[in-house]
Write a protein that holds these residues in place. Structure first.
Motif, PDB file in Angstrom:
ATOM      1  N   PRO A  93     -47.296  -9.329 109.629  1.00 47.68           N
ATOM      2  CA  PRO A  93     -46.475  -8.284 109.022  1.00 47.68           C
ATOM      3  C   PRO A  93     -46.200  -8.630 107.567  1.00 47.68           C
ATOM      4  N   LEU A  94     -46.473  -7.687 106.691  1.00 44.39           N
ATOM      5  CA  LEU A  94     -46.392  -7.951 105.260  1.00 44.39           C
ATOM      6  C   LEU A  94     -45.214  -7.216 104.645  1.00 44.39           C
ATOM      7  N   GLU A  95     -44.729  -7.731 103.540  1.00 45.22           N
ATOM      8  CA  GLU A  95     -43.608  -7.109 102.857  1.00 45.22           C
ATOM      9  C   GLU A  95     -43.995  -5.712 102.385  1.00 45.22           C
ATOM     10  N   SER A  96     -43.023  -4.808 102.353  1.00 41.44           N
ATOM     11  CA  SER A  96     -43.305  -3.448 101.898  1.00 41.44           C
ATOM     12  C   SER A  96     -43.685  -3.431 100.425  1.00 41.44           C
ATOM     13  N   VAL A  97     -43.170  -4.379  99.652  1.00 38.05           N
ATOM     14  CA  VAL A  97     -43.546  -4.525  98.249  1.00 38.05           C
ATOM     15  C   VAL A  97     -44.678  -5.538  98.180  1.00 38.05           C
ATOM     16  N   PHE A  98     -45.806  -5.117  97.634  1.00 39.40           N
ATOM     17  CA  PHE A  98     -46.988  -5.976  97.625  1.00 39.40           C
ATOM     18  C   PHE A  98     -46.740  -7.221  96.779  1.00 39.40           C
ATOM     19  N   LYS A  99     -46.970  -8.363  97.387  1.00 34.28           N
ATOM     20  CA  LYS A  99     -46.866  -9.630  96.666  1.00 34.28           C
ATOM     21  C   LYS A  99     -47.949 -10.551  97.207  1.00 34.28           C
ATOM     22  N   PRO A 100     -48.982 -10.821  96.422  1.00 31.30           N
ATOM     23  CA  PRO A 100     -50.079 -11.635  96.924  1.00 31.30           C
ATOM     24  C   PRO A 100     -49.647 -13.073  97.197  1.00 31.30           C
ATOM     25  N   TYR A 101     -50.384 -13.706  98.100  1.00 33.39           N
ATOM     26  CA  TYR A 101     -50.062 -15.066  98.525  1.00 33.39           C
ATOM     27  C   TYR A 101     -49.975 -16.021  97.347  1.00 33.39           C
ATOM     28  N   PHE A 102     -50.928 -15.897  96.408  1.00 30.04           N
ATOM     29  CA  PHE A 102     -50.989 -16.875  95.325  1.00 30.04           C
ATOM     30  C   PHE A 102     -49.871 -16.709  94.302  1.00 30.04           C
ATOM     31  N   LEU A 113     -56.816  -3.468 106.730  1.00 29.66           N
ATOM     32  CA  LEU A 113     -57.665  -4.618 106.430  1.00 29.66           C
ATOM     33  C   LEU A 113     -57.688  -4.912 104.936  1.00 29.66           C
ATOM     34  N   SER A 114     -57.874  -3.879 104.112  1.00 24.64           N
ATOM     35  CA  SER A 114     -57.913  -4.110 102.664  1.00 24.64           C
ATOM     36  C   SER A 114     -56.576  -4.640 102.157  1.00 24.64           C
ATOM     37  N   ASN A 115     -55.470  -4.146 102.714  1.00 20.66           N
ATOM     38  CA  ASN A 115     -54.152  -4.634 102.310  1.00 20.66           C
ATOM     39  C   ASN A 115     -53.997  -6.113 102.645  1.00 20.66           C
ATOM     40  N   LEU A 116     -54.415  -6.496 103.841  1.00 24.60           N
ATOM     41  CA  LEU A 116     -54.296  -7.896 104.238  1.00 24.60           C
ATOM     42  C   LEU A 116     -55.150  -8.793 103.346  1.00 24.60           C
ATOM     43  N   LEU A 117     -56.410  -8.419 103.137  1.00 25.59           N
ATOM     44  CA  LEU A 117     -57.313  -9.249 102.343  1.00 25.59           C
ATOM     45  C   LEU A 117     -56.874  -9.336 100.893  1.00 25.59           C
ATOM     46  N   ASN A 118     -56.266  -8.272 100.369  1.00 24.12           N
ATOM     47  CA  ASN A 118     -55.829  -8.268  98.978  1.00 24.12           C
ATOM     48  C   ASN A 118     -54.670  -9.225  98.706  1.00 24.12           C
ATOM     49  N   HIS A 119     -54.087  -9.786  99.740  1.00 23.71           N
ATOM     50  CA  HIS A 119     -53.015 -10.760  99.548  1.00 23.71           C
ATOM     51  C   HIS A 119     -53.542 -12.140  99.148  1.00 23.71           C
ATOM     52  N   PHE A 120     -54.857 -12.296  99.135  1.00 20.15           N
ATOM     53  CA  PHE A 120     -55.430 -13.608  98.851  1.00 20.15           C
ATOM     54  C   PHE A 120     -56.425 -13.515  97.706  1.00 20.15           C
ATOM     55  N   PRO A 173     -68.369 -25.608  93.881  1.00 19.58           N
ATOM     56  CA  PRO A 173     -68.438 -24.563  92.854  1.00 19.58           C
ATOM     57  C   PRO A 173     -67.122 -24.365  92.114  1.00 19.58           C
ATOM     58  N   HIS A 174     -66.019 -24.711  92.742  1.00 19.09           N
ATOM     59  CA  HIS A 174     -64.718 -24.539  92.098  1.00 19.09           C
ATOM     60  C   HIS A 174     -64.502 -25.560  90.975  1.00 19.09           C
ATOM     61  N   ASN A 175     -65.282 -26.634  90.993  1.00 19.13           N
ATOM     62  CA  ASN A 175     -65.222 -27.605  89.893  1.00 19.13           C
ATOM     63  C   ASN A 175     -66.117 -27.205  88.733  1.00 19.13           C
ATOM     64  N   ARG A 176     -67.081 -26.318  88.997  1.00 18.70           N
ATOM     65  CA  ARG A 176     -68.002 -25.870  87.950  1.00 18.70           C
ATOM     66  C   ARG A 176     -67.454 -24.685  87.179  1.00 18.70           C
ATOM     67  N   MET A 177     -66.623 -23.882  87.849  1.00 21.33           N
ATOM     68  CA  MET A 177     -66.056 -22.691  87.228  1.00 21.33           C
ATOM     69  C   MET A 177     -64.624 -22.551  87.722  1.00 21.33           C
ATOM     70  N   SER A 178     -63.695 -22.442  86.794  1.00 25.26           N
ATOM     71  CA  SER A 178     -62.293 -22.380  87.192  1.00 25.26           C
ATOM     72  C   SER A 178     -61.985 -21.069  87.901  1.00 25.26           C
ATOM     73  N   ASP A 179     -61.076 -21.130  88.867  1.00 26.70           N
ATOM     74  CA  ASP A 179     -60.679 -19.961  89.634  1.00 26.70           C
ATOM     75  C   ASP A 179     -59.567 -19.214  88.924  1.00 26.70           C
ATOM     76  N   PHE A 180     -59.601 -17.882  89.061  1.00 22.19           N
ATOM     77  CA  PHE A 180     -58.490 -17.070  88.585  1.00 22.19           C
ATOM     78  C   PHE A 180     -57.331 -17.234  89.553  1.00 22.19           C
ATOM     79  N   LYS A 181     -56.179 -17.640  89.048  1.00 24.88           N
ATOM     80  CA  LYS A 181     -55.008 -17.852  89.896  1.00 24.88           C
ATOM     81  C   LYS A 181     -53.908 -16.847  89.591  1.00 24.88           C
ATOM     82  N   LYS A 182     -53.284 -16.972  88.423  1.00 29.37           N
ATOM     83  CA  LYS A 182     -52.128 -16.129  88.124  1.00 29.37           C
ATOM     84  C   LYS A 182     -52.204 -15.441  86.770  1.00 29.37           C
ATOM     85  N   ASP A 183     -52.754 -16.123  85.783  1.00 23.89           N
ATOM     86  CA  ASP A 183     -52.725 -15.645  84.417  1.00 23.89           C
ATOM     87  C   ASP A 183     -54.029 -14.920  84.090  1.00 23.89           C
TER      88      ASP A 183
END
Length: 204
Positions: A36-45, A84-91, A187-197
Motif C-alpha cells: 500500500p502506497l501513500e496517496s502522495v507520490f514519493k519515490p523510494y529513493f 503496476l506502473s505506480n509501484l515500479l515508479n517508486h524505484f 556497470p554502476h562503477n562505470r557510469m554513475s546512477d541518477f539518484k536525486k539531483d
C-alpha cells in the motif's frame, strides 16, 4: 538465477468476473496489493534510508538482488496496469538496470493484453530492464487457466507449456549472460546512477 515476479493488478471487485483474474496467471508473485502506497507520490529513493516504509525497503532489496523480472499485467485502456506502473515508479532505474525482463499480459477478452505489452516494452526499457523478444499473451484467461493456475484443458497443456517455455528460456539465457557480465564489470562503477539531483543525468 533469481527472478522477481510482479502481478500488476489491485482490482478485487466484480464486474468483470472473475475478480483478480491475474492470480490465475501468477499464483506466487509480488503483488501490488502487498505494498500500500501513500496517496502522495514519493519515490523510494527520496527517503532517508532509515525512514523509508518497511514494505518499500524490503521490495527494494528484492529488486536489487534479482537477476531478472517477470512483469504480469492486465490491459486497461490499451495500456499497462496503472497499479503496476505506480509501484515500479517508486524505484529508480539503478535497481532494475542491466537485468532482463519478460512481459506477460492477459485479458478476459480475445487479445490477451497484447496492446498493453507494446507499451510495456518502452516503460521497461526506461527502467533499464530490457524485455526479451518473446512475450506471453493469454486471451480469455478465465477459460484457459483454473483458479490454481493450471491449464484448464489437458489437450492444451503441451502447447501452452511450449509457449511459456520460449519466453522463459530467453529470460533465463539473458539473465545468465547479464549476471556473468555484471560479475566481471560492475556497470554502476562505470557510469554513475541518477539518484536525486537532476545534475546527475547525462544531459549537460
Amino acid at each position: 538465477m533469481k527472478f522477481l515476479i510482479f502481478l500488476g493488478t489491485t482490482r478485487d471487485s466484480t464486474p468483470p468476473k472473475p475478480a483478480r483474474l491475474g492470480l490465475r496467471v501468477a499464483k506466487a508473485c509480488i503483488d501490488a496489493l502487498d505494498y500500500p502506497l501513500e496517496s502522495v507520490f514519493k519515490p523510494y529513493f527520496s527517503y532517508a534510508s532509515s525512514k523509508a516504509p518497511t514494505a518499500l525497503s524490503a521490495l527494494a532489496e528484492k529488486i536489487e538482488s534479482a537477476d531478472g523480472f517477470v512483469m504480469i499485467s492486465p490491459e486497461y485502456n490499451h495500456s499497462m496496469s496503472p497499479a503496476l506502473s505506480n509501484l515500479l515508479n517508486h524505484f529508480g532505474s539503478s535497481l532494475f538496470s542491466y537485468k532482463p525482463s519478460a512481459i506477460v499480459t492477459y485479458s478476459a477478452g480475445q487479445w490477451g493484453g497484447m496492446r498493453a505489452a507494446i507499451g510495456m516494452r518502452t516503460f521497461l526499457s526506461e527502467l533499464g530492464c530490457l524485455s526479451v523478444s518473446a512475450m506471453i499473451h493469454i486471451p480469455k484467461a478465465q477459460e484457459v487457466l483454473t483458479e490454481d493456475g493450471a491449464i484448464a484443458t489437458h489437450e492444451d497443456q503441451r502447447a501452452w507449456f511450449n509457449y511459456f517455455g520460449r519466453t522463459f528460456y530467453q529470460l533465463d539465457w539473458w539473465a545468465q549472460a547479464t549476471k556473468n557480465q555484471r560479475d566481471k564489470i560492475d556497470p554502476h562503477n562505470r557510469m554513475s546512477d541518477f539518484k536525486k539531483d537532476p545534475s546527475q543525468r547525462n544531459a549537460p
